[in-house]
Write a protein that holds these residues in place. Sequence first.
Motif, PDB file in Angstrom:
ATOM      1  N   GLN A  56       0.797  -1.223   0.000  1.00 54.02           N
ATOM      2  CA  GLN A  56       0.000   0.000   0.000  1.00 54.02           C
ATOM      3  C   GLN A  56       0.833   1.279   0.000  1.00 54.02           C
ATOM      4  N   VAL A  57       1.954   1.302   0.692  1.00 52.84           N
ATOM      5  CA  VAL A  57       2.781   2.517   0.725  1.00 52.84           C
ATOM      6  C   VAL A  57       3.359   2.799  -0.656  1.00 52.84           C
ATOM      7  N   THR A  58       3.887   1.780  -1.297  1.00 56.65           N
ATOM      8  CA  THR A  58       4.463   1.938  -2.634  1.00 56.65           C
ATOM      9  C   THR A  58       3.381   2.309  -3.649  1.00 56.65           C
ATOM     10  N   ILE A  59       2.244   1.642  -3.577  1.00 57.46           N
ATOM     11  CA  ILE A  59       1.147   1.927  -4.505  1.00 57.46           C
ATOM     12  C   ILE A  59       0.662   3.360  -4.317  1.00 57.46           C
ATOM     13  N   HIS A  60       0.509   3.786  -3.077  1.00 56.23           N
ATOM     14  CA  HIS A  60       0.093   5.163  -2.795  1.00 56.23           C
ATOM     15  C   HIS A  60       1.084   6.154  -3.396  1.00 56.23           C
ATOM     16  N   ARG A  61       2.372   5.873  -3.230  1.00 51.04           N
ATOM     17  CA  ARG A  61       3.411   6.753  -3.768  1.00 51.04           C
ATOM     18  C   ARG A  61       3.320   6.841  -5.292  1.00 51.04           C
ATOM     19  N   LEU A  62       3.127   5.704  -5.955  1.00 50.70           N
ATOM     20  CA  LEU A  62       3.045   5.691  -7.419  1.00 50.70           C
ATOM     21  C   LEU A  62       1.808   6.428  -7.923  1.00 50.70           C
ATOM     22  N   LEU A  63       0.668   6.201  -7.262  1.00 49.74           N
ATOM     23  CA  LEU A  63      -0.565   6.875  -7.665  1.00 49.74           C
ATOM     24  C   LEU A  63      -0.461   8.383  -7.447  1.00 49.74           C
TER      25      LEU A  63
ATOM     26  N   ALA B 181       2.326  10.191  -7.353  1.00 47.97           N
ATOM     27  CA  ALA B 181       3.293  10.735  -8.312  1.00 47.97           C
ATOM     28  C   ALA B 181       2.677  10.918  -9.691  1.00 47.97           C
ATOM     29  N   ALA B 182       1.711  10.057 -10.029  1.00 46.97           N
ATOM     30  CA  ALA B 182       1.035  10.149 -11.326  1.00 46.97           C
ATOM     31  C   ALA B 182      -0.107  11.161 -11.307  1.00 46.97           C
ATOM     32  N   GLY B 183      -0.396  11.719 -10.131  1.00 47.74           N
ATOM     33  CA  GLY B 183      -1.506  12.668 -10.030  1.00 47.74           C
ATOM     34  C   GLY B 183      -2.861  12.002 -10.112  1.00 47.74           C
ATOM     35  N   PHE B 184      -2.923  10.724  -9.794  1.00 48.90           N
ATOM     36  CA  PHE B 184      -4.178   9.968  -9.901  1.00 48.90           C
ATOM     37  C   PHE B 184      -4.890   9.974  -8.548  1.00 48.90           C
ATOM     38  N   HIS B 185      -5.517  11.107  -8.246  1.00 47.96           N
ATOM     39  CA  HIS B 185      -6.153  11.319  -6.952  1.00 47.96           C
ATOM     40  C   HIS B 185      -7.311  10.365  -6.698  1.00 47.96           C
ATOM     41  N   GLU B 186      -8.059  10.031  -7.753  1.00 49.91           N
ATOM     42  CA  GLU B 186      -9.162   9.079  -7.610  1.00 49.91           C
ATOM     43  C   GLU B 186      -8.630   7.703  -7.229  1.00 49.91           C
ATOM     44  N   GLY B 187      -7.466   7.355  -7.769  1.00 44.80           N
ATOM     45  CA  GLY B 187      -6.835   6.090  -7.431  1.00 44.80           C
ATOM     46  C   GLY B 187      -6.371   6.054  -5.990  1.00 44.80           C
ATOM     47  N   VAL B 188      -5.854   7.167  -5.511  1.00 47.83           N
ATOM     48  CA  VAL B 188      -5.432   7.269  -4.109  1.00 47.83           C
ATOM     49  C   VAL B 188      -6.639   7.088  -3.198  1.00 47.83           C
ATOM     50  N   ALA B 189      -7.758   7.734  -3.547  1.00 47.33           N
ATOM     51  CA  ALA B 189      -8.984   7.618  -2.743  1.00 47.33           C
ATOM     52  C   ALA B 189      -9.516   6.182  -2.770  1.00 47.33           C
ATOM     53  N   TYR B 190      -9.459   5.545  -3.936  1.00 52.04           N
ATOM     54  CA  TYR B 190      -9.907   4.154  -4.031  1.00 52.04           C
ATOM     55  C   TYR B 190      -9.033   3.249  -3.178  1.00 52.04           C
ATOM     56  N   LEU B 191      -7.726   3.419  -3.248  1.00 53.44           N
ATOM     57  CA  LEU B 191      -6.808   2.618  -2.439  1.00 53.44           C
ATOM     58  C   LEU B 191      -7.133   2.780  -0.959  1.00 53.44           C
ATOM     59  N   ALA B 192      -7.345   4.012  -0.522  1.00 50.65           N
ATOM     60  CA  ALA B 192      -7.667   4.267   0.888  1.00 50.65           C
ATOM     61  C   ALA B 192      -8.973   3.586   1.281  1.00 50.65           C
ATOM     62  N   ALA B 193      -9.971   3.638   0.401  1.00 52.24           N
ATOM     63  CA  ALA B 193     -11.260   3.001   0.698  1.00 52.24           C
ATOM     64  C   ALA B 193     -11.116   1.485   0.799  1.00 52.24           C
ATOM     65  N   GLU B 194     -10.341   0.883  -0.092  1.00 49.13           N
ATOM     66  CA  GLU B 194     -10.128  -0.572  -0.042  1.00 49.13           C
ATOM     67  C   GLU B 194      -9.381  -0.973   1.229  1.00 49.13           C
ATOM     68  N   ILE B 195      -8.325  -0.248   1.551  1.00 44.95           N
ATOM     69  CA  ILE B 195      -7.534  -0.571   2.745  1.00 44.95           C
ATOM     70  C   ILE B 195      -8.390  -0.408   3.994  1.00 44.95           C
ATOM     71  N   THR B 196      -9.185   0.649   4.050  1.00 48.33           N
ATOM     72  CA  THR B 196     -10.073   0.863   5.193  1.00 48.33           C
ATOM     73  C   THR B 196     -11.060  -0.290   5.325  1.00 48.33           C
ATOM     74  N   ALA B 197     -11.662  -0.688   4.219  1.00 52.67           N
ATOM     75  CA  ALA B 197     -12.649  -1.783   4.257  1.00 52.67           C
ATOM     76  C   ALA B 197     -11.996  -3.104   4.662  1.00 52.67           C
ATOM     77  N   LEU B 198     -10.813  -3.356   4.144  1.00 52.08           N
ATOM     78  CA  LEU B 198     -10.129  -4.609   4.460  1.00 52.08           C
ATOM     79  C   LEU B 198      -9.606  -4.642   5.888  1.00 52.08           C
TER      80      LEU B 198
END
Length: 104
Positions: free
Chosen positions: A36-43, A45-62
């Motif tokens: 998750q830390v690496t994925i967050h960093r990559l998202l 860096a790419a400016g993919f804010h929706e992806g960052v929010a999705y990652l956070a939602a998945e991690i929170t749910a899991l």
Amino acid sequence: MTSLLPIVEELNDAPNHAARARWLLEVPLSVLIREQVTIHRLLSAAGFHEGVAYLAAEITALSATRGQDGLAPHTVRMTREYARIGIQVIARGGALEGARYVSN
């Protein structure tokens, strides 16, 4: 040679937000948790804010404490589903932003 897992390198090499969104939807959830830390960093860096929010939602749910029914709280599940719907739209190649059509 990078220290990224090959599956995470696919995200790093994604050419646009649609490809990143498809990756997020297809990658095993265990990879999202473990990397998750690496994925967050990559998202980020790419400016993919929706992806960052999705990652956070998945991690929170899991990571959420589940109720007697075995499910995360309703608010957590709904946040995850709304984030997933947004990522699915982006993965198909576009999204509505205000009144304007946006495509990556």
